[in-house]
Design an enzyme around this catalytic site. Structure first.
Site, PDB file in Angstrom:
ATOM      1  N   GLU A  62     -43.163 -31.365 -40.816  1.00  0.00           N
ATOM      2  CA  GLU A  62     -42.153 -30.375 -40.404  1.00  0.00           C
ATOM      3  C   GLU A  62     -41.460 -30.730 -39.090  1.00  0.00           C
ATOM      4  O   GLU A  62     -41.395 -29.929 -38.163  1.00  0.00           O
ATOM      5  CB  GLU A  62     -42.805 -28.982 -40.298  1.00  0.00           C
ATOM      6  CG  GLU A  62     -43.417 -28.532 -41.602  1.00  0.00           C
ATOM      7  CD  GLU A  62     -43.915 -27.095 -41.589  1.00  0.00           C
ATOM      8  OE1 GLU A  62     -44.000 -26.497 -40.504  1.00  0.00           O
ATOM      9  OE2 GLU A  62     -44.231 -26.574 -42.662  1.00  0.00           O
ATOM     10  N   HIS A  84     -41.902 -25.281 -51.123  1.00  0.00           N
ATOM     11  CA  HIS A  84     -42.204 -23.837 -51.115  1.00  0.00           C
ATOM     12  C   HIS A  84     -40.895 -23.133 -51.467  1.00  0.00           C
ATOM     13  O   HIS A  84     -40.096 -22.822 -50.588  1.00  0.00           O
ATOM     14  CB  HIS A  84     -42.663 -23.383 -49.723  1.00  0.00           C
ATOM     15  CG  HIS A  84     -43.990 -23.924 -49.317  1.00  0.00           C
ATOM     16  ND1 HIS A  84     -45.152 -23.595 -49.955  1.00  0.00           N
ATOM     17  CD2 HIS A  84     -44.347 -24.767 -48.321  1.00  0.00           C
ATOM     18  CE1 HIS A  84     -46.175 -24.206 -49.373  1.00  0.00           C
ATOM     19  NE2 HIS A  84     -45.704 -24.938 -48.384  1.00  0.00           N
ATOM     20  N   GLU A 142     -46.600 -29.188 -51.729  1.00  0.00           N
ATOM     21  CA  GLU A 142     -47.129 -27.844 -51.443  1.00  0.00           C
ATOM     22  C   GLU A 142     -46.463 -26.824 -52.356  1.00  0.00           C
ATOM     23  O   GLU A 142     -46.068 -25.737 -51.932  1.00  0.00           O
ATOM     24  CB  GLU A 142     -46.897 -27.486 -49.967  1.00  0.00           C
ATOM     25  CG  GLU A 142     -47.486 -28.498 -49.008  1.00  0.00           C
ATOM     26  CD  GLU A 142     -47.367 -28.113 -47.536  1.00  0.00           C
ATOM     27  OE1 GLU A 142     -47.035 -26.950 -47.247  1.00  0.00           O
ATOM     28  OE2 GLU A 142     -47.627 -28.988 -46.685  1.00  0.00           O
ATOM     29  N   ASN A 193     -43.742 -35.325 -44.188  1.00  0.00           N
ATOM     30  CA  ASN A 193     -43.757 -34.144 -45.052  1.00  0.00           C
ATOM     31  C   ASN A 193     -42.866 -33.066 -44.448  1.00  0.00           C
ATOM     32  O   ASN A 193     -42.881 -32.857 -43.236  1.00  0.00           O
ATOM     33  CB  ASN A 193     -45.223 -33.655 -45.098  1.00  0.00           C
ATOM     34  CG  ASN A 193     -45.518 -32.674 -46.199  1.00  0.00           C
ATOM     35  OD1 ASN A 193     -45.154 -32.901 -47.347  1.00  0.00           O
ATOM     36  ND2 ASN A 193     -46.192 -31.575 -45.865  1.00  0.00           N
ATOM     37  N   ASP A 201     -45.138 -24.009 -54.459  1.00  0.00           N
ATOM     38  CA  ASP A 201     -45.290 -22.637 -54.953  1.00  0.00           C
ATOM     39  C   ASP A 201     -43.874 -22.100 -55.160  1.00  0.00           C
ATOM     40  O   ASP A 201     -42.944 -22.498 -54.467  1.00  0.00           O
ATOM     41  CB  ASP A 201     -46.154 -21.740 -54.048  1.00  0.00           C
ATOM     42  CG  ASP A 201     -45.822 -21.774 -52.562  1.00  0.00           C
ATOM     43  OD1 ASP A 201     -44.644 -22.002 -52.199  1.00  0.00           O
ATOM     44  OD2 ASP A 201     -46.727 -21.559 -51.757  1.00  0.00           O
TER      45      ASP A 201
HETATM   46  C1  XIL Z   1     -50.480 -22.727 -44.360  1.00  0.00           C
HETATM   47  C2  XIL Z   1     -51.808 -22.284 -44.969  1.00  0.00           C
HETATM   48  O1  XIL Z   1     -51.629 -22.170 -46.345  1.00  0.00           O
HETATM   49  C3  XIL Z   1     -52.242 -20.980 -44.384  1.00  0.00           C
HETATM   50  O2  XIL Z   1     -53.550 -20.645 -44.816  1.00  0.00           O
HETATM   51  C4  XIL Z   1     -52.226 -21.039 -42.848  1.00  0.00           C
HETATM   52  O3  XIL Z   1     -52.513 -19.762 -42.322  1.00  0.00           O
HETATM   53  C5  XIL Z   1     -50.858 -21.505 -42.348  1.00  0.00           C
HETATM   54  O4  XIL Z   1     -50.542 -22.735 -42.944  1.00  0.00           O
HETATM   55  N1  XIL Z   1     -46.480 -25.873 -44.511  1.00  0.00           N
HETATM   56  C6  XIL Z   1     -47.598 -26.644 -44.327  1.00  0.00           C
HETATM   57  C7  XIL Z   1     -48.933 -26.045 -44.565  1.00  0.00           C
HETATM   58  O5  XIL Z   1     -47.491 -27.842 -44.095  1.00  0.00           O
HETATM   59  O6  XIL Z   1     -49.908 -26.590 -43.724  1.00  0.00           O
HETATM   60  C8  XIL Z   1     -48.910 -24.541 -44.409  1.00  0.00           C
HETATM   61  O7  XIL Z   1     -50.193 -24.025 -44.792  1.00  0.00           O
HETATM   62  C9  XIL Z   1     -47.805 -23.960 -45.240  1.00  0.00           C
HETATM   63  C10 XIL Z   1     -46.468 -24.480 -44.811  1.00  0.00           C
END
Ligand code: XIL
Length: 505
Positions: free
Chosen positions: A157, A257, A288, A217, A290
């Site tokens: 990020e 996401h 990741e 990422n 969803d």
């Molecule tokens: C999130 C986890 O899912 C949560 O449990 C935690 O509280 C916060 O982080 N981007 C990422 C992940 O790279 O590490 C994050 O994970 C979600 C967004």
């Protein structure tokens, strides 16, 4: 943390029991496709057949049997983040959760993605650390698990929200310095946390003879465009970073996401965006995944399933898209439970498959379908990598490739476009088949004296100075009539007046 979380508008819905949702979801699948005779019945088996991993984010308290049964890759959801394992001097602490996850993965024959080394969020004791301390941590973390980690997210990020295409201005990016004021951090005299972290990670991997691949990422980098067709500047910025630091970066993660924020929707050009990164020679992963059920227009799962299908298909259609990871097992245990964005309902080890699960399984079972060409033609990068303008909102003039040579009746032709800076260059070579398909190609070109190739991607190479020969690798030798493929190389010195000569066969 994602700013969109604070601004989300949720659509009110009538709550339905999970069993009803499941029945409705299943009905959709039954209608749309009868299972193929030899179809695999788990995500990991279907993915393996198609040549990719299918993974899940996990925590030590959720290592239920389903993890090893359905998934072939594991990402610690929180247990390898600096706030869990880093000391303020870059040492390691509290690694037991991470160890448990790595061991579990190993005994279930799963790959592990380490997540994550350099991140502004969940930085814990590293918050505010110097590059030297980050480097110490990078070395300690990589060496602790060695090649048991297949992929490490080295930088997470790094880019700002709201499609600006700029880097974040929080630590660790406050350490970045643009020495010559040209608006980028890519020059030798610049300080770039990303570059320096990747250089350190690469050193550690090489010194240890590790097989670990190093990834960058990010989120909202999924499509070429965002809602309304606006160019995805964040994706373009990521592309430039990977292009410039290609020798240190092995893989790119699209977090994926997807929600109803205008910059994180699923666009039709997702596949083309995956493809352009793949064309740089890196592996691409959906890391990741969803998908907010709001994107399904409140239709209780069917639209969500179709959205899942789209994402899986986009990955399957690009050979270098080698894995998909969902960010959790079930909706109720997700970091964004209100979005109901995952493949299962239920909890605590007792899970029910959603329509989205069946759609993903079905799509994976169809395989990569390599005879279908991508729907979108290969993309020319919108931003040259080396010298973005001082004002990053103004796109710089594109580099001018030489006029394409007229393709011969058969055989192939090649053009080269060059991005140069003082002391170095990146060349992108486009190979175009003539009026007949070709099943292999080679391109010869002669570098001016003083120029040396340091690495190449999407091609085999022989020679590094003077006359250099490139030929196709296993996945890009076959080019249909009139179609193109690209390879690239990076070098030191000055490369001008390159005249590529293409031969087919
Ligand atoms: C999130 C986890 O899912 C949560 O449990 C935690 O509280 C916060 O982080 N981007 C990422 C992940 O790279 O590490 C994050 O994970 C979600 C967004």
């Amino acid at each position: 943390m994602h700013s969109d979380l604070r601004h989300r508008r949720k659509v009110a819905r009538t709550a339905l029991p999970a069993a009803v949702l499941l029945l409705m979801g299943s009905a959709v699948v039954v209608q749309s496709s009868a299972p193929a005779a030899a179809a695999e019945t788990t995500l990991r088996a279907a993915a393996a057949k198609a040549g990719l991993f299918f993974g899940v984010a996990a925590s030590p308290n959720r290592l239920y049997p389903i993890v090893g049964q359905e998934f072939s890759q594991l990402t610690p959801e929180n247990d390898m983040k600096p706030d869990r394992i880093a000391t303020s001097s870059g040492g390691l602490q509290n690694t037991s959760g991470a160890d448990t996850l790595v061991n579990h993965a190993q005994s279930n024959n799963m790959l592990v993605r380490g997540h994550t080394l350099v991140w502004h969020s969940q930085a814990g004791a590293l918050q505010g650390a110097s590059q030297a301390t980050l480097n110490t941590f990078i070395g300690n973390a990589i060496n602790r698990w060695g090649s048991r980690i297949a992929y490490w997210d080295v930088v997470n990020e790094a880019l700002e929200d709201n499609n600006t295409g700029r880097r974040r201005n929080q630590w660790p990016h406050t350490m970045n310095r643009d020495a010559n004021g040209d608006g980028d951090f890519f020059d030798a005299g610049d300080t770039d946390v990303m570059r320096d972290s990747f250089i350190r990670a690469k050193q550690v991997v090489q010194a240890g003879g590790l097989t670990t691949k190093l990834c960058i990422n990010d989120y909202d980098v999924d499509g070429l465009t965002v809602q309304g067709g606006t160019p995805n500047r964040k994706a373009n910025a990521l592309y430039d970073i990977v292009r410039n630091y290609r020798q240190y970066i092995d893989c790119v993660g699209f977090q994926a996401h997807f929600n109803d924020n205008p910059n994180s929707i699923i666009t039709d050009d997702l596949q083309a965006n995956i493809q352009r990164f793949a064309d740089l020679g890196v592996e691409v992963h959906i890391t990741e995944l969803d998908i907010d059920d709001d994107l399904s227009n409140n239709d209780i799962g069917a639209g969500q399933a179709e959205n899942y299908r789209k994402v899986v298909r986009a990955c399957l259609n690009v050979a270098q898209c080698t894995g998909i990871t969902v960010w959790g097992i079930s909706d109720s245990e997700s970091w964004r439970s209100s979005e109901r964005g995952l493949l299962f309902t239920g909890g605590n080890g007792s899970y029910q498959k959603k329509a989205a699960y069946h759609a993903v399984l079905d799509e994976l079972n169809k395989g990569r379908n390599p005879t279908t060409p991508p729907t979108t033609p290969p993309v020319t990068p919108s931003v040259p990598p080396t010298t973005p303008p001082v004002d990053p909102t103004t796109p710089p003039p594109p580099t001018t490739p030489p006029p394409p040579t007229t393709p011969p009746a058969t055989g192939c032709s090649a053009t080269v476009s060059l991005n140069s800076w003082t002391g170095g260059f990146v060349a992108t070579v486009r190979v175009t088949a003539g009026t007949a398909p070709i099943s292999g190609w080679s391109v010869q070109l002669t570098l001016p004296s003083g120029a040396t190739v340091t690495n190449a991607w999407n091609a085999n190479r022989s020679g590094s100075s003077g006359t250099v020969q490139f030929s196709n690798v296993s996945y890009n030798g076959s080019v249909n009539a009139g179609q193109s493929t690209e390879f690239g190389f990076q070098g030191v010195g000055t490369a001008t007046g390159l005249t590529p000569v293409c031969s087919a066969g």
